[in-house]
Every structure is written in structure tokens, then in C-alpha cells.
Write a protein that holds these residues in place. Sequence first.
Motif, PDB file in Angstrom:
ATOM      1  N   ASN A   5     -32.926 -23.316  12.294  1.00 23.86           N
ATOM      2  CA  ASN A   5     -33.138 -22.608  11.028  1.00 23.86           C
ATOM      3  C   ASN A   5     -31.963 -22.778  10.073  1.00 23.86           C
ATOM      4  N   GLY A   6     -31.013 -23.642  10.424  1.00 18.73           N
ATOM      5  CA  GLY A   6     -29.886 -23.921   9.548  1.00 18.73           C
ATOM      6  C   GLY A   6     -28.808 -22.852   9.549  1.00 18.73           C
ATOM      7  N   VAL A   7     -28.806 -22.019  10.585  1.00 19.36           N
ATOM      8  CA  VAL A   7     -27.805 -20.950  10.711  1.00 19.36           C
ATOM      9  C   VAL A   7     -26.834 -21.357  11.813  1.00 19.36           C
ATOM     10  N   SER A   8     -25.588 -20.971  11.654  1.00 18.74           N
ATOM     11  CA  SER A   8     -24.587 -21.273  12.680  1.00 18.74           C
ATOM     12  C   SER A   8     -25.064 -20.760  14.040  1.00 18.74           C
ATOM     13  N   PRO A   9     -25.066 -21.604  15.076  1.00 19.97           N
ATOM     14  CA  PRO A   9     -25.624 -21.180  16.369  1.00 19.97           C
ATOM     15  C   PRO A   9     -24.859 -20.030  17.025  1.00 19.97           C
ATOM     16  N   PHE A  10     -23.589 -19.886  16.717  1.00 20.08           N
ATOM     17  CA  PHE A  10     -22.795 -18.844  17.372  1.00 20.08           C
ATOM     18  C   PHE A  10     -22.271 -17.811  16.383  1.00 20.08           C
ATOM     19  N   GLY A  11     -22.824 -17.788  15.185  1.00 20.56           N
ATOM     20  CA  GLY A  11     -22.403 -16.813  14.182  1.00 20.56           C
ATOM     21  C   GLY A  11     -22.991 -15.442  14.467  1.00 20.56           C
ATOM     22  N   ASP A  12     -22.703 -14.518  13.581  1.00 20.27           N
ATOM     23  CA  ASP A  12     -23.208 -13.141  13.676  1.00 20.27           C
ATOM     24  C   ASP A  12     -22.854 -12.487  15.001  1.00 20.27           C
ATOM     25  N   LEU A  13     -21.686 -12.801  15.518  1.00 23.49           N
ATOM     26  CA  LEU A  13     -21.196 -12.206  16.764  1.00 23.49           C
ATOM     27  C   LEU A  13     -22.164 -12.413  17.931  1.00 23.49           C
ATOM     28  N   LEU A  14     -22.872 -13.535  17.931  1.00 19.55           N
ATOM     29  CA  LEU A  14     -23.905 -13.783  18.942  1.00 19.55           C
ATOM     30  C   LEU A  14     -23.343 -13.765  20.363  1.00 19.55           C
ATOM     31  N   ILE A  15     -22.247 -14.463  20.585  1.00 18.17           N
ATOM     32  CA  ILE A  15     -21.663 -14.516  21.933  1.00 18.17           C
ATOM     33  C   ILE A  15     -21.232 -13.120  22.373  1.00 18.17           C
ATOM     34  N   TRP A  16     -20.531 -12.405  21.480  1.00 13.51           N
ATOM     35  CA  TRP A  16     -20.067 -11.056  21.826  1.00 13.51           C
ATOM     36  C   TRP A  16     -21.225 -10.105  22.077  1.00 13.51           C
ATOM     37  N   SER A  17     -22.285 -10.285  21.340  1.00 12.49           N
ATOM     38  CA  SER A  17     -23.439  -9.425  21.507  1.00 12.49           C
ATOM     39  C   SER A  17     -24.081  -9.608  22.886  1.00 12.49           C
ATOM     40  N   TYR A  18     -24.252 -10.849  23.283  1.00 13.63           N
ATOM     41  CA  TYR A  18     -24.829 -11.113  24.606  1.00 13.63           C
ATOM     42  C   TYR A  18     -23.901 -10.624  25.720  1.00 13.63           C
ATOM     43  N   LEU A  19     -22.611 -10.904  25.585  1.00 12.50           N
ATOM     44  CA  LEU A  19     -21.663 -10.468  26.620  1.00 12.50           C
ATOM     45  C   LEU A  19     -21.564  -8.947  26.694  1.00 12.50           C
ATOM     46  N   THR A  20     -21.548  -8.302  25.525  1.00 13.25           N
ATOM     47  CA  THR A  20     -21.463  -6.840  25.494  1.00 13.25           C
ATOM     48  C   THR A  20     -22.694  -6.211  26.134  1.00 13.25           C
ATOM     49  N   ASN A  21     -23.863  -6.713  25.778  1.00 12.56           N
ATOM     50  CA  ASN A  21     -25.093  -6.157  26.356  1.00 12.56           C
ATOM     51  C   ASN A  21     -25.179  -6.408  27.856  1.00 12.56           C
ATOM     52  N   LEU A  22     -24.727  -7.565  28.302  1.00 14.34           N
ATOM     53  CA  LEU A  22     -24.692  -7.852  29.736  1.00 14.34           C
ATOM     54  C   LEU A  22     -23.772  -6.867  30.453  1.00 14.34           C
ATOM     55  N   ALA A  23     -22.570  -6.719  29.936  1.00 14.48           N
ATOM     56  CA  ALA A  23     -21.586  -5.832  30.582  1.00 14.48           C
ATOM     57  C   ALA A  23     -22.044  -4.379  30.566  1.00 14.48           C
ATOM     58  N   LEU A  24     -22.546  -3.920  29.435  1.00 13.07           N
ATOM     59  CA  LEU A  24     -22.972  -2.521  29.348  1.00 13.07           C
ATOM     60  C   LEU A  24     -24.186  -2.237  30.218  1.00 13.07           C
ATOM     61  N   ALA A  25     -25.174  -3.114  30.200  1.00 12.62           N
ATOM     62  CA  ALA A  25     -26.368  -2.897  31.026  1.00 12.62           C
ATOM     63  C   ALA A  25     -25.997  -2.876  32.505  1.00 12.62           C
ATOM     64  N   PHE A  26     -25.173  -3.837  32.921  1.00 14.82           N
ATOM     65  CA  PHE A  26     -24.766  -3.862  34.330  1.00 14.82           C
ATOM     66  C   PHE A  26     -23.908  -2.641  34.654  1.00 14.82           C
ATOM     67  N   GLY A  27     -23.013  -2.282  33.754  1.00 18.17           N
ATOM     68  CA  GLY A  27     -22.170  -1.107  33.976  1.00 18.17           C
ATOM     69  C   GLY A  27     -22.978   0.168  34.119  1.00 18.17           C
ATOM     70  N   ILE A  28     -24.017   0.306  33.311  1.00 21.82           N
ATOM     71  CA  ILE A  28     -24.863   1.493  33.398  1.00 21.82           C
ATOM     72  C   ILE A  28     -25.622   1.530  34.725  1.00 21.82           C
ATOM     73  N   VAL A  29     -26.144   0.384  35.152  1.00 22.84           N
ATOM     74  CA  VAL A  29     -26.838   0.336  36.451  1.00 22.84           C
ATOM     75  C   VAL A  29     -25.856   0.654  37.591  1.00 22.84           C
ATOM     76  N   VAL A  30     -24.650   0.114  37.524  1.00 27.76           N
ATOM     77  CA  VAL A  30     -23.635   0.405  38.546  1.00 27.76           C
ATOM     78  C   VAL A  30     -23.312   1.898  38.552  1.00 27.76           C
ATOM     79  N   PHE A  31     -23.139   2.477  37.372  1.00 30.17           N
ATOM     80  CA  PHE A  31     -22.828   3.902  37.254  1.00 30.17           C
ATOM     81  C   PHE A  31     -23.944   4.754  37.849  1.00 30.17           C
ATOM     82  N   ILE A  32     -25.178   4.453  37.485  1.00 23.66           N
ATOM     83  CA  ILE A  32     -26.317   5.204  38.013  1.00 23.66           C
ATOM     84  C   ILE A  32     -26.436   5.003  39.520  1.00 23.66           C
ATOM     85  N   HIS A  33     -26.229   3.771  39.971  1.00 29.96           N
ATOM     86  CA  HIS A  33     -26.290   3.470  41.406  1.00 29.96           C
ATOM     87  C   HIS A  33     -25.228   4.258  42.170  1.00 29.96           C
ATOM     88  N   SER A  34     -24.038   4.363  41.605  1.00 30.59           N
ATOM     89  CA  SER A  34     -22.953   5.062  42.306  1.00 30.59           C
ATOM     90  C   SER A  34     -23.185   6.571  42.364  1.00 30.59           C
TER      91      SER A  34
END
Length: 135
Positions: free
Chosen positions: A32-61
Motif C-alpha cells: 500500500n506504499g506505507v513504510s513496512p515498519f512505521g507506526d510503531l509496528l514492531i513495538w506494537s507487536y512486541l508489546t502485545n506479545l509481552a503483555l498477553a503472555f504476562g497476563i496469562v502468566v499472572f493469572i496462571h500463578s
Amino acid sequence: MKNISFLGRCLILLSLVLSISFGIHALLRTSNGVSPFGDLLIWSYLTNLALAFGIVVFIHSLRHKMKTQLGFLFIAGSFLKFLLFFIFFYPSFTEDERISQSEFSSFFVPYFLALLIETYFTAVLLKNLEKENPL
């Protein structure tokens, strides 16, 4: 995959789904002619991965100590993710006074996918708790 722990399966599935989605997301942005890694895309995926896993770990514990409050902990985790979005991501998205479709999808695509997996594993955890101690 049965020999892998509950949390290991969660991390593998989160990583796999979000990695595939990230690749597709970056390709679509490029096409679509947009920078592939713009708009904090990498940070967004990493943040959501870490938070989702952290929440599951917290609930599991806390699954045995706070069995009746696990749903509230899950909701609190979702609230935390939205709070972090508005603190860290939203200000950079609104620098030009409007949020574009690519900015919106940069956060909410990984958020939604992570939420689905997080919900699935929380449901499995609750089902396993019910099997251990039926009412």
C-alpha cells in the motif's frame, strides 16, 4: 506438543500467530506504499506479545489462590493494555491530529490477535481448574 507446559504452549502460539501476522501486516503495508515498519509496528507487536503472555502468566500463578477472581484479573489485564496504549502509542499516532487506518491497525491487529489467544488460554485454565475441583 502435549509434553510442553501450559505456559510454553501459550508462548509458542502467541509468538507464532503474531509473527505470521506481523509478516503479513508488513507486506500489506509495503504493497500500500506505507513504510513496512512505521507506526510503531514492531513495538506494537512486541508489546502485545509481552503483555498477553504476562497476563496469562499472572493469572496462571494466581489460579489457586484467587480462583473466583480470575475473570476480574483478566479484565484488569485488558484495561492495563488499553491504558498502556493511550500512554505510549496514542500520542505518537495523533501527532497529525487524526489517526490513519495504518496507525489504527498497527496497534489493534496485534491487540486483537493477542486477546483471542489470551482469552483461549484463560478459558482452558478455568476449564482445567473446574476439572480439578468441581463444585
